[in-house]
Each structure stands twice: as C-alpha cells, then as structure tokens.
Design an enzyme around this catalytic site. Structure first.
Site, mmCIF file in Angstrom:
data_model
loop_
_atom_site.group_PDB
_atom_site.id
_atom_site.type_symbol
_atom_site.label_atom_id
_atom_site.label_comp_id
_atom_site.label_asym_id
_atom_site.label_seq_id
_atom_site.Cartn_x
_atom_site.Cartn_y
_atom_site.Cartn_z
ATOM 1 N N THR A 18 -34.629 -14.016 6.267
ATOM 2 C CA THR A 18 -34.708 -12.599 5.880
ATOM 3 C C THR A 18 -35.259 -12.449 4.475
ATOM 4 O O THR A 18 -35.927 -11.464 4.165
ATOM 5 C CB THR A 18 -33.304 -11.959 5.987
ATOM 6 O OG1 THR A 18 -32.935 -11.968 7.360
ATOM 7 C CG2 THR A 18 -33.273 -10.542 5.467
ATOM 8 N N SER A 64 -34.048 -18.317 10.772
ATOM 9 C CA SER A 64 -33.198 -19.524 10.816
ATOM 10 C C SER A 64 -32.298 -19.584 12.040
ATOM 11 O O SER A 64 -31.675 -20.610 12.309
ATOM 12 C CB SER A 64 -32.381 -19.680 9.536
ATOM 13 O OG SER A 64 -31.200 -18.921 9.571
ATOM 14 N N THR A 97 -30.043 -16.713 6.429
ATOM 15 C CA THR A 97 -28.592 -16.838 6.244
ATOM 16 C C THR A 97 -27.878 -17.373 7.492
ATOM 17 O O THR A 97 -26.807 -17.956 7.389
ATOM 18 C CB THR A 97 -27.963 -15.469 5.892
ATOM 19 O OG1 THR A 97 -28.267 -14.537 6.940
ATOM 20 C CG2 THR A 97 -28.479 -14.934 4.573
ATOM 21 N N ASP A 98 -28.481 -17.143 8.678
ATOM 22 C CA ASP A 98 -27.751 -17.423 9.924
ATOM 23 C C ASP A 98 -27.316 -18.874 10.080
ATOM 24 O O ASP A 98 -26.216 -19.147 10.572
ATOM 25 C CB ASP A 98 -28.594 -17.006 11.136
ATOM 26 C CG ASP A 98 -28.698 -15.486 11.263
ATOM 27 O OD1 ASP A 98 -27.901 -14.783 10.622
ATOM 28 O OD2 ASP A 98 -29.579 -15.022 12.005
HETATM 29 N N1 ASP Z 1 -31.925 -14.054 11.159
HETATM 30 C C1 ASP Z 1 -32.133 -14.236 9.729
HETATM 31 C C2 ASP Z 1 -32.288 -15.715 9.473
HETATM 32 O O1 ASP Z 1 -31.307 -16.408 9.508
HETATM 33 C C3 ASP Z 1 -30.987 -13.667 8.999
HETATM 34 C C4 ASP Z 1 -31.027 -13.799 7.505
HETATM 35 O O2 ASP Z 1 -31.757 -14.565 6.918
HETATM 36 O O3 ASP Z 1 -30.217 -13.082 6.870
HETATM 37 O O4 ASP Z 1 -33.376 -16.179 9.264
#
Ligand code: ASP
Length: 326
Positions: A18, A64, A97-98
């Site tokens: 993200t 991610s 973050t995932d």
């Molecule tokens: N779906 C995103 C990822 O993990 C979520 C994020 O980065 O907050 O790439």
C-alpha cells in the site's frame, strides 16, 4: 552524522504494498491498487531524505497478500549482498502490511543479520489525502542508521518492533502493528530513536548466516505447511481432505500443519483426532493459539508439540524452515 569509520549508507529495497499504492480518488483509502509506485519515487516524495547517502533497488512490485517464497529468496539474496558491503549501515525494505510480519520473520530466521534490516509500510496509499508512508519511510531510514539497531525490525506509525513479535493487529488504522506482551523495542521521535529495549541480533560475528542463506537459495520451494484453526464444531474434515487430496496429488501433500488452537492451545477433540492421525502418517504438527495475545503455556498434557510462543503465521514459517533442516 558519524565519521569515516561509521558507514551511513542505507539501501532501500522496494517490494510494493500500500505504501506504493495508488487510488483514482485522493480520499479513497481502501479502493486502491497496491504496488504501483516505484521505490525511487517513494523516496523522492520524502524531502528530508534528499542528499542522504541512499541507494534504491526494486526487488518486487506486488500486493503483499501475494507474497511467497520466490520473492523471499530474492529479498534474502539482495539483503545479504548489501549488508556484506562495508559502506552499508543497514537495509530498509518497503513492504505491504498484510504479510510484513511473515517476511520479517523469514529474514530474521534465515539471515540472522548483525546489521539492521528494517521493514516499513503504510496503511494509506501514496495518493491518500494524508499518506502515512513518507513518515514511516523516513523513520525506517533513521532506524537503519542508528548505531544501536541490529537484526530484523519493523517500523510503522512511530513504533519500532522486533521481527519475532511484530503482528498486524488492525485492518484499517494507521497504527496497525503491535508486539503483544513483549511490547515495542522503541519509537522514533523527530528523527531520533528512543529505545525501550536493546534489539538483539542472533549473530553479530557474521553479517548474515551464510549457511542458512545458501540452503534457502538452493531450495526449489518451501515444504508445504498448512495452517488451520480450531473452533466450535471443528471436525477435522479439512485435515482429512488435505491428506486424501495429497494421496492423489503427492506434490500437494502437506509436510506440516500448524493449528491455531483455542485458549491455551486446546483443540476440538474431533480436530485433534484428525491431526493425531496426520501426525501418525508423518505430517509434523504444531499447536499454537488463536488468541491475539499470550502463548501456549507449556504444562498441559498433549501429544502435539506447541509452537514455542510463535504466532501461527510465524510458526508456519518456522516449521517449513525446520523441515528444510534449518
Ligand atoms: N494489501 C496491502 C499489502 O499488504 C495492504 C497494505 O500494504 O497495507 O500489500
């Protein structure tokens, strides 16, 4: 800012997420596409970093949620390459973050780096009205150059977390990470790291653990380790289905299973029976807890080994690496 003996150069490795996401509307914090903006452009959006001795490399450009072993191999190799350079103080990885905690734990367990490797991220895309990525990036670069920093760390919303403990605990808030009972290692305030606890590196003699890195680089895939949860009415069908499918398609046969138990790692008796049958067939089984805090406290009798304090996502990686002989 250090002297000739203090290497301050930091390398930023981009993987997407993200932090590199883009939405078509500035106020949209959920309807964006992750992994769109290059790590170079992310750096350019942080004016205080202008003129710092930094290098940027794009290792991947993904959401991610789609992270996997091939990217981890590439990342481990690039991290090891840069940490071996005398002029490099540390590496920063921009990440979604995932699965940040999984990548952090994988690098921690495989590389055991003496120098800092700092993962950072964002909960808002780069196009948000108030993106959190630029501050997180600045903080991560600061931590990667801090003389007390070592090992694999995560920096988000001003918190500094150890790879062993960091977990994403919120689906939306900017302050999305927590270190559970261990608490954060420190925080970053106006470009200064305030340590609450000294970070510990497993190996300080070597830059990284070359033997473990080599084993990972040689592997075609990670051993297949499934992860499931015990719950009301859990009946073990999932376990039996995996074994039955694996009997027909051997490449899909799980080598290991991690189960997130209720409370102190307790399991529905029907699921436990299925897991014991799998174990009798040679599948390695580990029992953790689905509780957000705490660990399986040893003492309760049980035929299934516990995860030794690891949360299920990390226990899955630990077991896969164990099955690789690491
Ligand atoms: N779906 C995103 C990822 O993990 C979520 C994020 O980065 O907050 O790439």
């Amino acid at each position: 800012m250090g002297d000739a003996k203090t290497p301050l150069r930091r390398v930023i490795l981009g993987t997407g997420g993200t932090i590199a996401g883009r939405a078509s509307r500035a106020g949209d914090n959920v309807g964006y596409v992750a992994g769109q903006v290059s790590a170079q452009d992310l750096m350019a959006a942080v004016p205080p970093l202008a003129g710092w001795p930094l290098e940027v490399e794009q290792v991947a450009q993904i959401d991610s949620k789609d992270m996997g072993f091939a990217v981890w191999q590439r990342l481990a190799e690039r991290v090891a390459h840069h940490l071996a350079r005398e002029d490099v103080a540390g590496v920063v990885i921009t990440h979604g973050t995932d699965t940040l905690e999984e990548t952090a734990f994988f690098l921690h367990t495989v590389l055991r780096p003496g120098k800092p490797v700092v993962l950072t991220c964002a909960m808002r895309p780069s196009t948000a009205l108030v993106p959190d990525g630029p501050q997180n990036l600045l903080d991560a670069v600061t931590v990667a150059g801090d003389p007390r920093a070592r090992g694999v760390l995560a920096v988000c919303a001003g918190g500094v977390h150890a790879a062993e403990h960091v977990t994403k605990v919120h689906s939306y808030r900017v302050d999305a990470f927590d270190s559970g009972d261990a608490g954060p290692l420190g925080c970053v305030e106006e470009g200064v790291v305030r340590w609450f606890h000294a970070p510990s590196a497993q190996s300080q003699a070597e830059v990284v653990d070359a033997r473990r890195l080599e084993a990972v680089m040689q592997a075609g895939a990670m051993p297949r380790v499934a992860w499931m949860t015990s719950h009301a009415d859990a009946d073990g069908t999932q376990v039996r289905a995996m074994l039955a499918y694996g009997a027909i398609h051997p490449e899909a046969m799980p080598h290991g299973m991690v189960v997130a138990g209720t409370g102190n790692g307790t399991l529905h008796q029907a699921l436990e029976a299925a897991l014991l049958a799998a174990q009798a067939q040679g599948v390695q089984v580990r029992r953790g807890t689905r509780c957000a805090r705490g660990r399986v406290v040893p003492g309760a009798a049980g035929a299934l080994e516990d995860t030794h304090g690891l949360a299920p996502a990390k226990a899955r990686i630990a077991l896969a690496l164990e099955l690789m002989g690491l």
